[in-house]
Design an enzyme around this catalytic site. Structure first.
Site, PDB file in Angstrom:
ATOM      1  CG  HIS B 168      -1.803   1.210   1.254  1.00 61.36           C
ATOM      2  ND1 HIS B 168      -3.104   1.172   0.807  1.00 61.36           N
ATOM      3  CD2 HIS B 168      -1.579   2.489   1.630  1.00 61.36           C
ATOM      4  CE1 HIS B 168      -3.643   2.370   0.928  1.00 61.36           C
ATOM      5  NE2 HIS B 168      -2.746   3.192   1.427  1.00 61.36           N
ATOM      6  CB  CYS B 169       2.143   3.310  -2.557  1.00 60.09           C
ATOM      7  SG  CYS B 169       3.305   4.659  -2.807  1.00 60.09           S
TER       8      CYS B 169
END
Lengths: 157, 398
Positions: B168-169
């Site tokens: 998850h960025c």
């Protein structure tokens, strides 16, 4: 096409849903979208094995075609990258084209094979590509309906 | 005589999707809930490029070549396009199982494991598959009520299972998974090139100008360079190392056909000499598959019309029977759903199939307190940073 969809709606209205069977994914080939060809026992009295296997194998073939890695998919990928993926605003991906073919095939199978047997295939894309859902209907209008008690439930389900 | 018909806007499926995403433009755009860092990313890129175009480019275009700003613009536009594509697209979310399907799976699990006496822990919900001579375990997700496909993982931030989950960025404000990994990779690659490009030409600019008017005067004239000395770091240099480092890391992953998630967990290294069954063994083939392979469309169908369950108690003849999803077909068949009918008894429940109330997360024990802090690009762990926790669904403990 609209009338055939209407016929399937009629099937749903005149029959009551008895149960659903879910054909799971087969991951032995990796993350490719393939479904198990194992025949569900609940369909034993309704459908011939080879019909079921043929349906699933054809679907597997379609998905393999959609996910095929080869010259044409690379070309599509590179062209898309070169246009910063804006080209997909104008054209469909190969995968989407195959999904349309699959939808058409499932519609045909429903009309020719499954609906006459009181079954209904649901396109896996509507179930997140996780399962092939087969709905089993008890036809309460027909005199052949086996369990009148289950068909007593009104409306839809 | 005028008849007042209140037409209720048809509800779209994205409005009822479980999970912690936000949707914009009527379901066309899908992001994580926390977008603050994404706005920061935008600000940094736009700010740096604006300074470059405003100051250095004008001088360099005249002194050296007009191709310099042109190429910078092309790179900038490409990087922005890739960023927006990564941020706004569906990363490959696997929709949650509908109640029938979940019940079916539960029955299968119970049949396999047998009923567990009271007080005893049920065995872990795992299915084994053999892929390329490796045994791969599929874990059951208690939230989504599915056996997760191989390489999929549940993102605790977005509360969704994502196919080929990478991480998850927070910088792009979205998960990076099967459907948007290539956009993410192209984004960091083009951003690295852009940063290097700007950095190089900043040095060239400072050098050229210094020859004419001296170094100190040059610093006074251009804010872009002026911002650097107090911090000892050149403005474009700040993001350069982390972004380039990240690009290198992901190039390594692409070459081996691995995900960040697998790399961090050491799925294919170390003990038992387990090899990556998804790798083709050939770097070029791996790169081609990851970056140029076929792109599956989203299965979420965010913009499909939600079938309103009409109240059947009144013996309404137009009940649609079992509510199966037919987004494409029925969206167009207005015979089924005249606008007025929606007014009458459009139960706000909408489709009960969607499991509108998001199921409570049953696995109380997060498996591994892994919190890869998203990216190696953060040189200092900031408080703002959200740990990109991939919840491994500790059901093995249950």
């Amino acid at each position: 096409m609209a009338s055939e969809a209407h016929d399937l709606q009629e099937l749903r209205r005149s029959a009551s849903l008895a149960t659903k069977v879910f054909v799971q994914r087969d991951y032995s080939d990796g993350t490719l979208c393939q479904f198990q060809t194992k025949f569900p026992l609940e369909l034993d009295s309704r459908l011939e094995r080879q019909l079921f296997e043929e349906t699933v194998k054809t679907l597997n073939g379609f998905y393999a075609e959609a996910e095929k890695i080869g010259g044409s998919s690379y070309l599509e990928g590179c062209l898309a990258c070169a246009t910063a993926y804006f080209i997909f605003l104008c054209m469909e991906t190969h995968y989407e084209k195959v999904l349309k073919k699959i939808a058409k095939y499932i519609q045909e199978q429903n009309e020719q094979v499954y609906a006459p047997r009181g079954l209904l295939l649901t396109d896996p894309v509507e179930r997140g590509m996780r399962v092939i859902e087969i709905s089993i209907y008890e036809d309460r209008c027909s005199s052949r309906s086996t369990s009148s008690s289950s068909s007593g439930g009104g409306g839809g389900r | 005589m005028s008849v007042m018909v209140v037409r209720k806007k048809a509800m779209r499926k994205w409005e009822k999707l479980p999970g912690r995403n936000t949707f914009c433009c009527d379901g066309r755009i899908m992001m994580a809930r926390q977008k603050g860092i994404f706005y920061l990313t935008l600000f940094l890129i736009l700010g740096t490029c604006a300074l470059f175009f405003a100051f250095e480019c004008r001088y360099l275009a005249v002194q050296l070549s007009p191709a310099i700003p042109v190429f910078a613009v092309v790179l900038f536009l490409f990087a922005m396009a890739m960023l927006l594509r990564t941020s706004f697209s569906d990363p490959g979310v696997i929709p949650r199982a509908l109640p029938d399907e979940a019940a079916f799976i539960e029955m299968e699990i119970e049949a396999t494991n047998g009923t567990v006496p009271q007080g005893q822990r049920p065995p872990p919900r795992i299915k084994n598959f053999q892929i390329n001579n490796q045994i791969v375990k599929l874990k059951y997700c208690y939230t989504c009520k599915i056996f997760r496909p191989p390489r999929a993982s549940h993102c605790s931030i977005c509360d969704n299972c994502v196919e080929r989950f990478d991480h998850h960025c927070p910088w792009v404000g979205n998960c990076v998974g099967k459907r948007n990994y290539r956009y993410f990779y192209l984004f960091i690659l083009s951003l690295s090139l852009l940063t290097i490009y700007i950095f190089t030409f900043n040095i060239v600019y400072v050098a050229l100008k210094s020859l004419k008017i001296g170094f100190l005067n040059t610093l006074k004239e251009t804010p872009g360079t002026y911002l650097s000395p107090p911090h000892g770091a050149y403005l474009p240099f700040r993001p350069l190392c982390p972004v380039v480092g990240l690009t290198g890391f992901h190039t390594f992953l692409v070459a081996l056909n691995q995900t960040t998630n697998e790399d961090i967990k050491g799925a294919w290294t170390g003990k038992n000499r387990v090899q990556n069954p998804y790798s083709h063994g050939n770097i070029v083939k791996n790169c081609c598959e990851v970056l140029c392979g076929p792109l599956p469309p989203s299965v979420l169908d965010r913009r499909g019309i939600l079938q309103q369950e009409e109240s059947s108690a009144q013996g309404d003849s137009s009940t649609r029977g079992p509510s199966t999803q037919e987004p494409g077909a029925l969206e167009k068949s207005s015979t089924q759903e005249p606008g007025a009918a929606q007014v009458l008894s459009a139960q706000a429940v909408g489709s009960t199939r969607e499991g509108s109330s998001s199921p409570t997360r049953q696995s109380a024990v997060p498996m591994l307190p892994l919190s890869p802090t998203g990216m190696p690009e953060e040189t200092q762990p900031s408080a703002v940073e959200l740990p990109a926790q991939t919840r491994d669904d500790g059901p093995t403990e249950h």
